[in-house]
Design a protein around this motif. Structure first.
Motif, PDB file in Angstrom:
ATOM      1  N   MET A  40       0.836  -1.202   0.000  1.00 46.81           N
ATOM      2  CA  MET A  40       0.000   0.000   0.000  1.00 46.81           C
ATOM      3  C   MET A  40       0.874   1.257   0.000  1.00 46.81           C
ATOM      4  O   MET A  40       0.592   2.226  -0.704  1.00 46.81           O
ATOM      5  CB  MET A  40      -0.938  -0.010   1.206  1.00 46.81           C
ATOM      6  N   ALA A  42       3.886   1.472  -1.166  1.00 48.97           N
ATOM      7  CA  ALA A  42       4.531   1.578  -2.488  1.00 48.97           C
ATOM      8  C   ALA A  42       3.555   2.143  -3.511  1.00 48.97           C
ATOM      9  O   ALA A  42       3.911   2.975  -4.343  1.00 48.97           O
ATOM     10  CB  ALA A  42       5.029   0.204  -2.942  1.00 48.97           C
ATOM     11  N   PHE A  43       2.305   1.702  -3.431  1.00 46.06           N
ATOM     12  CA  PHE A  43       1.309   2.217  -4.382  1.00 46.06           C
ATOM     13  C   PHE A  43       1.125   3.719  -4.181  1.00 46.06           C
ATOM     14  O   PHE A  43       1.041   4.490  -5.142  1.00 46.06           O
ATOM     15  CB  PHE A  43      -0.033   1.502  -4.192  1.00 46.06           C
ATOM     16  N   GLU A  44       1.066   4.132  -2.920  1.00 47.04           N
ATOM     17  CA  GLU A  44       0.853   5.549  -2.631  1.00 47.04           C
ATOM     18  C   GLU A  44       2.022   6.382  -3.190  1.00 47.04           C
ATOM     19  O   GLU A  44       1.803   7.428  -3.803  1.00 47.04           O
ATOM     20  CB  GLU A  44       0.743   5.748  -1.124  1.00 47.04           C
ATOM     21  N   SER A  45       3.226   5.877  -2.968  1.00 47.03           N
ATOM     22  CA  SER A  45       4.401   6.591  -3.471  1.00 47.03           C
ATOM     23  C   SER A  45       4.392   6.629  -4.998  1.00 47.03           C
ATOM     24  O   SER A  45       4.652   7.663  -5.618  1.00 47.03           O
ATOM     25  CB  SER A  45       5.647   5.877  -2.950  1.00 47.03           C
ATOM     26  N   GLN A  46       4.055   5.511  -5.598  1.00 46.84           N
ATOM     27  CA  GLN A  46       4.016   5.440  -7.055  1.00 46.84           C
ATOM     28  C   GLN A  46       2.915   6.347  -7.603  1.00 46.84           C
ATOM     29  O   GLN A  46       3.121   7.058  -8.598  1.00 46.84           O
ATOM     30  CB  GLN A  46       3.746   3.991  -7.466  1.00 46.84           C
ATOM     31  N   TYR A  47       1.776   6.344  -6.939  1.00 49.42           N
ATOM     32  CA  TYR A  47       0.685   7.175  -7.439  1.00 49.42           C
ATOM     33  C   TYR A  47       1.025   8.656  -7.304  1.00 49.42           C
ATOM     34  O   TYR A  47       0.732   9.454  -8.201  1.00 49.42           O
ATOM     35  CB  TYR A  47      -0.631   6.855  -6.727  1.00 49.42           C
ATOM     36  N   ALA A  49       3.951   9.907  -7.447  1.00 51.25           N
ATOM     37  CA  ALA A  49       4.924  10.195  -8.517  1.00 51.25           C
ATOM     38  C   ALA A  49       4.194  10.439  -9.834  1.00 51.25           C
ATOM     39  O   ALA A  49       4.498  11.400 -10.557  1.00 51.25           O
ATOM     40  CB  ALA A  49       5.895   9.024  -8.654  1.00 51.25           C
ATOM     41  N   ARG A  50       3.231   9.608 -10.140  1.00 52.88           N
ATOM     42  CA  ARG A  50       2.510   9.779 -11.414  1.00 52.88           C
ATOM     43  C   ARG A  50       1.618  11.016 -11.371  1.00 52.88           C
ATOM     44  O   ARG A  50       1.381  11.662 -12.385  1.00 52.88           O
ATOM     45  CB  ARG A  50       1.703   8.526 -11.727  1.00 52.88           C
ATOM     46  N   ILE A  52       2.469  13.732  -9.839  1.00 54.71           N
ATOM     47  CA  ILE A  52       3.405  14.832 -10.105  1.00 54.71           C
ATOM     48  C   ILE A  52       3.667  14.941 -11.605  1.00 54.71           C
ATOM     49  O   ILE A  52       3.713  16.042 -12.164  1.00 54.71           O
ATOM     50  CB  ILE A  52       4.717  14.605  -9.320  1.00 54.71           C
TER      51      ILE A  52
END
Lengths: 369, 602
Positions: A40, A42-47, A49-50, A52
């Protein structure tokens, strides 16, 4: 068919396969459970980033025209967002902390009669003051554009009580209708709910992109000095309403009547200087260089040597020309500048005394170009 | 003595002792729950032993219990193996319940409103423990269910099981197939991402084509709740997905299964003649009793199938979630869901009404009437060559039409747009732009050119090739390029100076090499094409990649370049007779934490 017989025709084999499968499901669910928090996050960090990335695209297409492609603002148009003051970075904080600590210690050792230490502290304070002055000197390009090193946080200066995220999000969402009084064009409301074109998720993307400019403690003075425009603070209505108010000139008052009204007051150039550079009228926001509006330096010289020679100003005095330019900016636009940029509301916000003060200040701008 | 009007458990303990009283109590509870089987009966059944008392307690749950009265007490041995059913009917039912259960969990976290639906998805993925797991299972189950139901129908056709007396069972099956497809389709929209919006927009646009126009217009309004799919449309699709279609599906599942039980599972074609009613005439030696054999088999299949799904979603499958739905931005390469690709393919054949409405309706009618047309007297494969031939032709047509439905087929896009899309596209349909998955560290800031890969005339010397390109650009073209970059792409650059691609960025090298290759594949549409990849860093942790293609403009008619007699393109010239250079470009941003590959949410 051998598999069919082996697995499916024998009851005990079916029970075994079913039980093993069920246990395997439990093991896998346990495996997922163990990793779920990390997944979860990792998803938050990835989301983010996207988000941004999408915000960067939106900024390029919607915001960069006014705030600059690099986010450092455009002179007289909009403030820089790639800017330490929006993130509240204080370049003097470290020195000020040391000064405070030394002053505290000085008070204590002075009370104890330790004059040697007092002398040492005074020397250290002097050194720090020198360093502080040096830093401020380095910031002069930014200071000249309105940056205040002593009060470097935009949110603090505005008295904003919420988070920086909310400040940016709400500004994009709702715009700044009143900013028309101190910018050449107001910050529009971008949210679809407010008549704009952006959905809530896009507002969030833009906010995330702007927040990604924050460099924490890594901001440099070079970056500060590369900001092309700092914020202009709107006048605080509370301070305006305090005390007796003088009647305004009136935006529709004719220039002839204005000149009659000005006969009753005497302009104070120092007061005019403060008004000109203050937040109430924000004149210096645009008249800061010769890009958006004529430079303040040499105003009076240009009036006398250029404008008044123009046949359309036959019979005008210099004061009359300046008063008309302030109250009725649409009457004449200086060559080389876009018409309609200067607000037409100063007449309703400015008293005769204030008008006279500003005119008096402008008369002191008689530098020769 | 108990104060109750019947003996209490304490009385039993006093009379029989604790152990015996407790065991008898448990036995009684088990017998009540199973409606007839006590612990000993269950033990015997699971050991594969015959029942030790009469009447046979294993038949009692079928006679007296609610749940098992719906199931036959025995099956014909010939239908209990893999062949002829392949368990496809059972699997279809499994997925009905599987989707219902996983769907209920998702409903807890979902609000059908464009304002929050997408945010709900993000919340499910980032803030709900097992949220992604359940969503993946639901999505995988939905896709699998469509496939399984379709295969079930195919199996039924090939074994001739729709023949008398099972014609109506087949009809109810066709209804279930339609319900399954529509369930999957209506669920497609709910995440409210680009994939959802545009796939459903394409599907729903067929409704609009229904003749006469007044019907099509109003049906479209009814389905979408407005000219475009918005808040009303999303709510309608949600209600269809969770209420209306499941209601029809459950009713027809009941009807379908009732007919299966009434007529019995059809035996393999060689063992059953047309019109035979196997359910009522299963010889004693052919009977396989539900308890314990079928029941344990089904429980095993539930465990095995669920395990397969769990394994798939743990390592191999994640439900896609693209960017937020945007009515204003149509992604290149939009297609309908895969099970509707055949209709999208048919639409490319011509008239929207004929191929979008009349053709699918005829297909459905054809499916329904198959049992009433094919009244031949045998179910054996050897006797049904004509039916099989027709079926294979239709299946081939289905596959071909589905291929035609792909965006690659028959959709004209200009070569430059296509190449830019292939280079930079956001993840969609399990695919993303060539340059997007390049590791962040290999996105080295600089201006690169495809001229680096065209070194033949420079004796293979990259430096000379790039220097030549820099010279070619210097002057007017540089000004035009800079103006394009600044004003159209909003990229702040003050000069053009190409440099060689760094050797320690192999994936960037491969990406630009692919670009260099792609732009040479359209010599008549984009003659003398070259491209540049400009990488900048606008923020900490964020890089910007601009791809700009430059080529000589040629005359284009109906999307096809005009050729002269010798097959060469006809160039567009300016007033001085010089060729005009066309420029097209696009931008993407890459954040260091974006993790393009692995798949979103992995």
């Amino acid at each position: 068919m051998k598999l069919n017989r082996l697995i499916f025709e024998r009851l005990d084999h079916r029970i075994l396969v079913g039980t093993v499968s069920f246990l395997a499901i439990m093991v896998l669910v346990g495996w997922i459970w163990i990793n779920e928090n990390a997944r979860m996050a990792a998803f938050e960090s990835q989301y983010l980033a996207r988000s941004i990335e999408r915000g960067a695209e939106l900024f390029g297409s919607s915001c960069s025209t006014c705030h600059g492609i690099d986010g450092r603002g455009a002179l007289g148009v909009a403030p820089g967002l790639n800017n330490p003051d929006i993130f509240g970075h204080n370049f003097l904080a470290e020195i000020d902390t040391q000064v405070d600590a030394l002053n505290l210690e000085r008070t204590e050792v002075e009370a104890q009669g330790n004059t040697d230490r007092v002398t040492e502290i005074d020397a250290e304070l002097a050194t720090l003051q020198t360093q502080r002055d040096s830093l401020i000197t380095q910031m002069q390009p930014a200071v000249a554009l309105g940056y205040n090193p002593e009060s470097p946080s935009r949110l603090v200066n505005l008295g904003w009580g919420s988070t920086l995220h909310n400040f940016i999000y709400s500004t994009i969402s709702s715009g700044r209708p009143v900013s028309e009084s101190y910018w050449s064009q107001p910050m529009p409301a971008w949210a679809q709910a407010n008549g704009g074109s952006l959905r809530p998720d896009q507002l969030e993307d833009l906010t995330n992109f702007i927040l990604n400019w924050d460099q924490g403690d890594d901001w440099t003075i070079e970056e500060l000095n590369s900001v092309r425009q700092f914020a202009i603070y709107p006048i605080n209505p509370a301070t305006v309403s305090a005390g007796p108010q003088e009647p305004p000139v009136g935006a529709t008052t004719t220039i002839a009547d204005i000149m009659v009204g000005l006969q009753d007051v005497t302009g104070d150039p120092q007061s005019g200087d403060q008004l000109y550079h203050g937040v109430a009228f924000g004149c210096s926001g645009c008249h800061i260089n010769a890009v958006v509006a004529p430079l303040v330096d040499g105003t009076w010289t240009r009036v006398e040597t250029e404008r008044l020679l123009d046949p359309q100003f036959a019979g005008y005095t210099g004061e009359q020309y300046l008063a008309e330019s302030i109250i009725h900016p649409g009457a004449f636009t200086a060559p080389g500048y876009a018409p309609g940029l200067m607000p037409t509301t100063f007449g309703d916000r400015m008293s005769y005394q204030q008008l006279a003060d500003i005119v008096a200040y402008l008369k002191t701008q008689d530098q020769v170009e | 003595m108990s104060v109750l009007p019947f003996p209490s458990f304490l009385d039993d303990v006093k009379e029989k002792g604790l152990k015996r009283a407790a065991l008898e109590g448990v036995n009684e509870v088990v017998e009540r729950i199973t409606v007839g089987m006590n612990v000993q009966d269950i033990r015997e059944a699971l050991r594969g032993e015959p029942a030790s008392r009469k009447p046979n307690p294993r038949l009692q749950p079928h006679a007296d219990g609610f749940w098992l009265h719906m199931r036959p007490s025995y099956f014909h041995r010939s239908v209990t193996g893999i062949y002829p059913t392949f368990r496809l009917g059972w699997l279809s039912t499994y997925f009905v319940f599987f989707e219902t259960i996983t769907g209920i969990f998702l409903m807890i976290w979902y609000t059908p409103s464009p304002e929050v639906a997408y945010a709900n998805m993000l919340n499910i993925m980032s803030n709900v423990p097992f949220g992604q797991f359940i969503r993946d299972l639901h999505r995988l189950g939905a896709e699998a269910m469509v496939l399984i139901v379709f295969l079930h129908m195919l199996r039924t056709f090939f074994t001739g099981s729709y023949k008398k007396p099972r014609q109506f069972t087949w009809f109810s099956g066709v209804i279930l197939l339609i319900c399954t497809m529509f369930l999957s389709f209506s669920g497609y929209l709910l995440p409210w991402d680009q994939l959802a919006l545009w796939a459903v927009t394409i599907g729903a646009s067929m409704v609009e084509a229904s003749p006469p126009p007044v019907v099509g217009t109003n049906l479209n309004l009814l389905l979408r709740g407005g000219p475009d799919i918005g808040a009303n449309g999303l709510l309608r699709f949600y209600l269809l997905h969770v209420l209306a279609v499941p209601a029809v599906l459950f009713i027809f599942t009941g009807v379908h299964y009732y007919k299966v039980i009434i007529h019995g599972h059809s035996l393999p074609p060689a063992e059953e003649n047309i019109g035979e009613d196997t359910a009522k005439r299963v010889p004693l030696d052919k009977r396989v009793y539900f308890i314990p054999d079928i029941l344990t088999s089904e429980i095993m299949w539930i465990a095995v199938t669920t395990l397969v799904l769990v394994v798939l979603v743990t390592w191999f499958f994640h439900a896609p979630l693209e960017a937020h739905a945007d009515n204003q931005v149509t992604p290149l390469g939009t297609t309908a869901p895969w099970y509707f690709l055949w209709i999208q393919g048919a639409l490319k054949l011509g008239d929207k009404v004929l191929w979008g409405i009349i053709f699918p309706t005829l297909v459905i009618i054809f499916l329904i009437v198959i049992p009433y047309i094919d009244v031949t007297k045998s179910r054996r494969f050897a006797h049904r060559r004509f039916a099989f031939s027709v079926a294979f032709i239709l299946l081939s047509l289905l596959v071909f039409l589905s291929y035609m439905g792909l965006s690659e087929f028959g959709v004209k896009t200009s070569a430059d747009s296509e190449i830019l899309h292939e280079m930079l596209m956001e993840p969609a349909h399990n695919h993303m732009g060539t340059l997007r998955p390049i590791p962040y560290d290999q996105l080295v800031v600089g201006q690169f050119t495809t001229a680096q890969f065209e070194t033949e005339e420079f004796g293979g010397d990259i430096g000379t090739a790039i220097a030549h390109q820099n010279e070619a650009v210097a002057g007017d073209l540089e000004e035009i390029l800079l103006a394009y970059l600044n004003s159209t792409l909003h990229l702040s650059v003050s000069s053009i100076n190409f440099v060689p691609l760094p050797a320690d960025a192999p994936e960037l090298m491969d990406g630009v090499a692919t670009l260099a290759h792609d732009i040479t594949q359209h010599p008549t549409e984009m003659p003398n094409a070259w491209a540049t990849v400009i990488i900048t860093q606008p923020q900490s942790g964020l890089k910007r990649v601009d791809v700009v293609i430059v080529w000589d403009e040629v005359q284009i008619e109906d999307g096809v370049p005009v050729l002269d007699e010798s097959g060469n393109p006809v160039f567009v010239l300016d007033e001085n007779g010089n060729r005009i250079q066309r420029i097209n470009g696009d931008t993407m941003f890459i954040h260091e934490d974006s993790q393009y590959f692995p798949a979103p949410g992995a």
